[in-house]
Design an enzyme around this catalytic site. Structure first.
Site, short mmCIF file in Angstrom:
data_model
loop_
_atom_site.label_atom_id
_atom_site.label_comp_id
_atom_site.label_asym_id
_atom_site.label_seq_id
_atom_site.Cartn_x
_atom_site.Cartn_y
_atom_site.Cartn_z
N GLU A 51 117.96 -95.04 -37.77
CA GLU A 51 116.53 -94.94 -38.11
C GLU A 51 115.76 -94.26 -36.98
OE1 GLU A 51 114.20 -95.09 -40.09
OE2 GLU A 51 114.31 -96.69 -41.55
N ASP A 52 114.63 -93.64 -37.32
CA ASP A 52 113.76 -93.10 -36.28
C ASP A 52 112.91 -94.22 -35.67
OD1 ASP A 52 112.34 -93.48 -38.65
OD2 ASP A 52 111.22 -91.61 -38.52
N ARG B 159 106.97 -82.70 -36.59
CA ARG B 159 108.39 -83.07 -36.48
C ARG B 159 109.11 -82.24 -35.43
NH1 ARG B 159 109.69 -86.47 -40.78
NH2 ARG B 159 108.70 -86.05 -42.77
#
Ligand code: IMP
Length: 183
Positions: free
Chosen positions: A97-98, A163
Site C-alpha cells: 500500500e502507499d 503523482r
C-alpha cells in the site's frame, strides 16, 4: 488556484526506508516465493522501488480499489475496481500500500484476500497515518509515519495531480469536496 506543498520526506529519506523494508522482507521470507500485490494507483512508484530492493523469488500482481466520500477523507465505502489475475491460495502474499489512513481500504482488501486462503498474508505500507484510523488494522512493515495532513508525491495524488513528484509533500489548505475518490 494553486496548491501549496510543504516537503515531508525527501527522496533520500524514502530510499533509505524502502531499502530497509526490502531487507526486512528478505529476512522474513527466506526460502519462500512471495506474491507481491500492488494497490493501484498510489503504490506504483513505491512498489517499483520495493520489488527491486527484495532479493527473494517473487511474482507480482495488481489490484485497484476505490473509496467514496470527500476527496481527502474516505467514507468507508470501498469497492474493488480491478481484481488480481493470480490465485492467492496457498501463497505467501504481501499487500503493498502507499498509505494506510482510515484503514477502510486495507481492511476491505485484506479480508477479500484472506477469504481466498493464502498460506500467509502480510501488509507493507510506505506511509502509516495512525491518527485517522477508523478500523483496527495494522501493517506488518511500515516505511514512514505521519500524524496528520494529506500527502502527495511519489505516486500519491490529489485529484490525479502530483503523482510524478520524487519527494513526499503535505498539501496545505486543500478544500474538501464531496466526490468519488479513485485510489
Ligand atoms: P484509507 O481507506 O482511508 O486508509 O485510504 C487508503 C487510500 O486512500 C490510500 O491507498 C490512498 O490511495 C488514499 N489516501 C489516503 N490518504 C491519503 C493521502 O494523505 N494522500 C493521498 N492519498 C491518500
Amino acid at each position: 488556484m494553486f496548491d501549496f506543498l510543504r516537503i515531508l520526506y525527501t527522496r533520500d529519506q524514502i530510499a533509505d526506508q524502502v531499502h530497509r523494508l526490502g531487507k526486512e522482507i528478505d529476512r522474513d521470507y527466506a526460502g519462500r516465493e512471495i506474491l507481491l500485490v500492488c494497490v493501484l494507483k498510489g503504490s506504483f512508484l513505491f512498489f517499483a522501488d520495493l520489488v527491486r530492493s527484495i532479493s527473494r523469488p517473487m511474482v507480482m500482481d495488481f489490484v485497484r480499489m476505490a473509496s467514496y466520500g470527500c476527496d481527502t477523507i474516505s467514507s468507508g465505502v470501498v469497492e474493488m475496481r480491478k481484481d488480481l489475475e493470480f490465485s492467492v491460495t496457498d501463497r505467501d502474499v504481501i499487500i503493498v500500500e502507499d498509505i494506510v489512513d482510515t484503514g477502510y481500504t486495507l481492511q476491505t482488501l485484506y479480508h477479500r484476500l484472506l477469504d481466498r486462503k493464502p498460506r500467509s498474508l502480510k501488509v507493507c505500507t510506505l506511509l502509516d497515518k495512525r491518527s485517522d484510523r477508523r478500523v483496527q488494522i495494522e501493517a506488518d512493515y511500515v516505511g514512514l509515519s505521519l500524524d496528520e495532513g494529506f500527502v502527495v508525491g511519489y505516486g500519491l495524488d490529489h485529484q490525479e495531480k502530483y503523482r510524478e513528484l520524487p519527494d513526499l509533500y503535505v498539501l496545505e489548505g486543500s478544500p474538501c469536496v464531496d466526490k468519488e475518490r479513485p485510489i
